[in-house]
Scaffold this motif. Structure first.
Motif: not given
Length: 404
Positions: A56, A34, A58-60, A277
């Motif tokens: 971003y 992340d 919260d991107y993972r 999303s």
């Protein structure tokens, strides 16, 4: 769902078999990458992946244990013993066996691109719902759907094999059903293997005029109607069409984090996760692995034009040779888009099939995912190798008839 789902295929069964789905749901990631730790894994990431983490919070990426590799269908492997030969400036092929894998032992950049581009012709035909989801940065979502027929006359089991011009790679027809602004429009393509011999032919029908017209711009960097200007024609199926505007270079091979053995994008409920999303598809719908890829760089030739003059493509080195990651750079050398391919595996045969292509647009912070397949998306029965519409269907008159 309007119809009972029926999936028939020699190359791919039910997007992923029940066994694959159970395993995928039961297993846990080995680790997660992340925005807090991505630099620890930078040697296994593309620039597009790193920019997603930087853009971003919260991107993972969830990374899972290594699973089975993609394999060729047995019939294709049987006729793919040695490499074919690229001709006409590498735009065409002198086939070892048409319908096989053109370069089972790839050594050049375009060998990998040809193997990727040719893989759909392992099926004779496809009938499906063509689905694209566009989600803007404010969270508003648009769903595009079409009634889509595709036939591959060069396929080993195609009824059209030997009956049509052997340079025809694909016959394509789609009737747009949504969104409302394009509903009722149709597009038909005759897509060649060798664009040096003949360019792609395209026709479109407009319900407003009730006329069929030639459409010369359905190629290269023109945009796909259903993607709202977020994905180009040549990024369909991760890459399609002529290769002649670029110089191609095989940078090398290395282990990277790429989507693999992924059934989740087709599950019931996937559409709700996609449309709820923002900026990117819900990461829980992806399964990544550490896998070897061939790194292919495409740079624009002098005198040619393309909205993205540099492309980096990361191609699996298993038998499938699928482009799993593609990064697009604009005319100033800035990374503009990050494209992610997802594929499922039939666990019995090991054959693979793409089930979604996501494009993240960093300028608008919007995304589109197209060619999504599975129960979570389809209104029509998804059928492989059972539909043969014939050449009369893929004609201007056939286009008019299908429009009615």
């Amino acid at each position: 769902m309007k119809l009972i789902k029926l999936i028939k295929t020699t190359a791919f069964v039910a997007i992923a078999s029940l066994m694959s789905i159970v395993i995928a749901q039961a297993e846990s990631p080995k680790y997660t990458v992340d925005s807090s730790n991505y630099m620890q894994h930078a040697d296994k990431l593309s620039e597009g992946q790193m920019k997603a983490f930087e853009s971003y919070a919260d991107y993972r990426i969830d990374v899972y244990p290594t699973s089975a590799e993609c394999r060729l269908p047995d019939a294709v492997r049987a006729v793919s013993g040695s490499n074919s030969k690229m001709v006409n400036g590498n735009e065409g092929i002198e086939w070892n066996t048409l319908g096989g894998m053109p370069f089972p032992n790839p050594t050049e950049a375009q060998h990998y691109i040809w193997n990727h581009r040719s893989a759909p012709h392992y099926n004779a035909s496809i009938h499906r719902t063509l689905v694209a989801y566009i989600v803007k940065n404010d969270g508003t979502a648009t769903i595009g759907k079409g009634d889509n027929y595709i036939e591959f006359p060069g396929a080993l089991n195609s009824p059209l094999r030997g009956q049509v011009d052997p340079n025809i790679y694909a016959l394509y027809m789609v009737k747009n059903l949504s969104p409302a602004r394009i509903a009722g429009t149709l597009t038909m393509l005759h897509d060649p293997y060798d664009s040096a011999v003949e360019q792609r032919k395209a026709w479109q029908y407009s319900p407003a005029t009730r006329r069929v017209r030639r459409a010369p711009d359905v190629s290269y960097d023109s945009f796909v109607d259903q993607t709202g200007g977020l994905a180009t024609i040549d990024s369909y199926n991760m890459f399609t069409g002529a290769q002649d505007r670029f110089d191609w270079n095989l940078v090398g091979k290395k282990n990277m984090l790429v989507p693999h053995n992924n059934s989740r994008l087709g599950d019931v409920g996937a559409a709700d996760k996609i449309t709820s999303s923002r900026n990117f598809v819900d990461p829980s719908l992806y399964r990544y692995e550490e896998r070897e890829v061939a790194i292919v760089e495409a740079t624009l030739k002098a005198g040619s034009r393309h909205i993205f003059p540099k492309q980096m493509m990361y191609v699996s080195t298993d038998e499938h040779n699928g482009i799993m990651i593609r990064d697009h750079y604009d005319g100033q050398g800035n990374l503009a888009k990050h494209q992610i391919g997802s594929r499922g595996i039939d666990s019995a045969a090991g054959n693979c099939q793409y089930n979604g292509e996501q494009t993240m647009d960093f300028a608008t912070r919007a995304f589109v995912i197209q060619n999504t397949l599975g129960e979570g998306h389809d209104d029509l029965a998804l059928e492989y190798d059972t539909i043969n519409m014939g050449m009369n269907f893929y004609s201007p008159d056939g286009l008019r008839r299908f429009a009615r």
